[in-house]
Design an enzyme around this catalytic site. Sequence first.
Site, PDB file in Angstrom:
ATOM      1  N   GLY A  68     -19.543 -91.199  67.638  1.00 25.33           N
ATOM      2  CA  GLY A  68     -18.135 -91.873  67.673  1.00 25.33           C
ATOM      3  C   GLY A  68     -16.982 -90.973  67.847  1.00 25.33           C
ATOM      4  N   THR A  69     -17.065 -89.902  67.346  1.00 27.43           N
ATOM      5  CA  THR A  69     -15.948 -88.832  67.484  1.00 27.43           C
ATOM      6  C   THR A  69     -15.747 -88.094  68.845  1.00 27.43           C
ATOM      7  OG1 THR A  69     -15.998 -88.173  65.116  1.00 27.43           O
ATOM      8  CG2 THR A  69     -15.106 -86.523  66.749  1.00 27.43           C
ATOM      9  N   ASN A 155     -11.204 -98.936  60.010  1.00 31.76           N
ATOM     10  CA  ASN A 155     -12.283 -98.300  59.152  1.00 31.76           C
ATOM     11  C   ASN A 155     -11.894 -98.209  57.588  1.00 31.76           C
ATOM     12  OD1 ASN A 155     -10.540 -96.321  60.332  1.00 31.76           O
ATOM     13  ND2 ASN A 155     -11.626 -94.981  58.848  1.00 31.76           N
ATOM     14  N   GLN A 183     -15.990 -99.730  63.997  1.00 38.57           N
ATOM     15  CA  GLN A 183     -16.274-100.533  62.745  1.00 38.57           C
ATOM     16  C   GLN A 183     -16.613-102.058  62.956  1.00 38.57           C
ATOM     17  OE1 GLN A 183     -16.528 -99.676  59.598  1.00 38.57           O
ATOM     18  NE2 GLN A 183     -16.122 -97.470  60.054  1.00 38.57           N
ATOM     19  N   GLY A 204     -24.041 -95.182  66.312  1.00 37.91           N
ATOM     20  CA  GLY A 204     -25.345 -95.916  65.796  1.00 37.91           C
ATOM     21  C   GLY A 204     -25.180 -96.006  64.500  1.00 37.91           C
ATOM     22  N   HIS A 205     -24.657 -94.978  63.656  1.00 35.98           N
ATOM     23  CA  HIS A 205     -25.165 -95.062  62.468  1.00 35.98           C
ATOM     24  C   HIS A 205     -24.247 -96.018  61.358  1.00 35.98           C
ATOM     25  CE1 HIS A 205     -21.643 -92.415  60.516  1.00 35.98           C
ATOM     26  NE2 HIS A 205     -21.543 -92.271  61.852  1.00 35.98           N
ATOM     27  N   THR A 241     -28.651 -82.745  77.754  1.00 36.38           N
ATOM     28  CA  THR A 241     -29.820 -83.444  77.699  1.00 36.38           C
ATOM     29  C   THR A 241     -29.905 -84.695  77.268  1.00 36.38           C
ATOM     30  OG1 THR A 241     -30.997 -81.137  78.027  1.00 36.38           O
ATOM     31  CG2 THR A 241     -32.331 -83.352  77.298  1.00 36.38           C
ATOM     32  N   CYS A 329      -9.290 -83.695  52.730  1.00 39.54           N
ATOM     33  CA  CYS A 329      -9.140 -82.522  53.656  1.00 39.54           C
ATOM     34  C   CYS A 329     -10.259 -81.775  53.821  1.00 39.54           C
ATOM     35  CB  CYS A 329      -7.810 -81.691  53.051  1.00 39.54           C
ATOM     36  SG  CYS A 329      -8.287 -80.602  51.656  1.00 39.54           S
TER      37      CYS A 329
END
Lengths: 391, 357
Positions: A68-69, A155, A183, A204-205, A241, A329
């Site tokens: 996602g990031t 989220n 989300q 995915g997670h 890859t 943080c």
Amino acid sequence: MAYLDHAATTPMLDEALEAYVATAREVGNASSLHAAGRRARRRVEESRERVAAVLGARPSEVIFTGGGTESDNLAVKGVFWARRAARADRNRVVSSAVEHHAVLDAVDWLAGHEGAEVGWLPVDAAGRLDPERLRAELAAHGDRVAVVTAMWANNEVGTVQPVAELAAVAAEHGVPFHTDAIQAVGQVPVDFAASGVSALTVTGHKLGGPTGVGALLLARDVAATPLLHGGGQERDVRSGTLDTAGIVAFAVAVEAAVKGQQEYAAHVAALRDELVERVRQAVPEVIFNGDPVDRLPGNAHFSFPGCEGDALLLLLDAQGIACSTGSACSAGVAQPSHVLLAMGADDDRARSSLRFTLGHTSTREDVDALIAALPAAVDRARRAAALRTPR
Amino acid sequence: MRVLAAMSGGVDSAVAAARAVQAGYDVTGVHLALARNPQTYRTGARGCCTLEDSRDARRAADVLGIPFYVWDMADRFHADVVDDFVAEYAAGRTPNPCLRCNEKIKFAAVLDRAVALGFDAVVTGHHARLGADGLLRRSVDPAKDQSYVLAVLTRAQLDRSIFPLGDSTKAEVRAEAARRGLAVADKPDSHDICFIADGDTRGFLAQRLGEAPGEVVDALTGAVVGSHSGAYQYTVGQRRGLHLDRPAPDGRPRYVLSITPVTNTVTVGPAEALEVDRVRAVRPVWTGGARPGGPIECEVQLRAHGDVVPATVSLDGDALHAELRRPVRGVAAGQAIVAYRPDPAGDVVLGSATISD
């Protein structure tokens, strides 16, 4: 253990795990020309088609990424760079105040390092964006806006945004619209083409797939400058890859999550509503955050007046209950949620918040465990917070 | 028993937490975030407040299999330790910030929060003994003994404190850390003041208190023998860095004898003028038995790692008086006087107070 943090990550689906293991046993680089390579490539392309089919996209619009990031960064920075390269005065980004840090910090980075201007869209007390605010923003600056980014669902507080309306406004001005739907996929109906967005992040997670694999759905007519340069995989937009096993498992999970969305949402929302009701009974002064109607089915988010969220988390953790305070943080210090602050909460209320998120393995026993532990935890957390004497 | 182990990221607190686990306590590790901006504090092995230290503490907690959290104590630390440190220098005194941190943060703000959250005690890696008799004693390792900076703790604070390392030398602690697979086994000891990034205390104070030029005066002749840019930059007993314009008539070195903030004057003189044989102190804390009604014979220590001298100590309301058996040089206001009772099982802390003059 009562795991009430499915929005952080949710257990892999058995079928996704099995698909992962089976594929990971096979050798083959999807870019290789020989039989093993062709087999890997076939697995990737079949997965691409499965993801595209259930999310309302064309296969060529699916770009597999490392999660996602990365997808958010690719959409925000990549589309910004490409649009500004096409016209130098197009250097404004429009974003919402309640984005995940993967978008927020990418936007801030563009402002700090690329001289981008930023138009921040506010939210109301429920965390909801107003399409009219976007319309006003684009009426004023539309000509110079490179990209608009606004999440599908929040989220932290679970509020679902009017994404199709927002995308329609952006389309009126011809500005690409990216949405972080991490989300949302599997929780609410998500259809790339029908929503009218130009780019959509999924990972995915959060839906039963593996960590470290996701996708950016990117419309064919939207250019994005790559973040990663190399072998030219994925339309030259994302070199590297291909993670064949991860992609296969991801596709299995996306398909299962989307196809099962209605049934899942009905089950989880019922359990969530029970959780909310029982938390309110146990702690009557609790504040329920987020939109009461347009919200993710598994999300319950509360402020506990007079408590500190990190104290509550510690106490519940000791009782085997996993939940979340929002962000911390890099040193691990709990921060007041920027989402709640944007919703108009003061610092104390923002710090007093906890998120409970249900998922496909959640049961009534999880809710029972929470309710059994919560009153004593709130009591202790209050006593601890009362020590914070003003100087 | 539920205990909270304060874990700095160093070897001592990691082994202390490990021993608490082994002793059968239900242990939760907490790292205190003390820096408002961690990058400005000492980095790496020398400090106690950096990102690296927080990661080291977390890894130690992982190895021990205990829950671990970071508690944000930056505001309290700033107000009660850093600001106090600056204010004390500005007032011409020489504070001990580690002692203040124990008094106000570790065994106050942290302990109080822990108790409110249902913990029974705080475990730290200090080198001092605190046994079933409730008496605070010196560590078996004289070089590492920290009883001096703990002597400020009250009975109530000691009753909720556990110091598992007091019976071990530092070498034994390091060896045990290695045996337990704790990566911090070889981490160098922390030194100096954790919140002064480069170790430059004068620069730190100058930045906060600004330049305040004044005179350096000879105590014997009354003559102005030099100038300074801020009296707060001097400590009683200091010899180096005086930059005097004129040598003493007798050619012997001069030392800082006193600092007078009101006139911004630093007074210097010969070594023997530094000698003190009576000390007055305020805000006494007495934990080594009943508060004495009259004068008692004991030993006193007047600064961290300082010499110990026999003395007669008496308490009078909020004041403590000590008559020293032999004169001591370089006694600075703001430091603690700690009274010990010599004991073969470890010298016992009787009490402490803050030196006023």
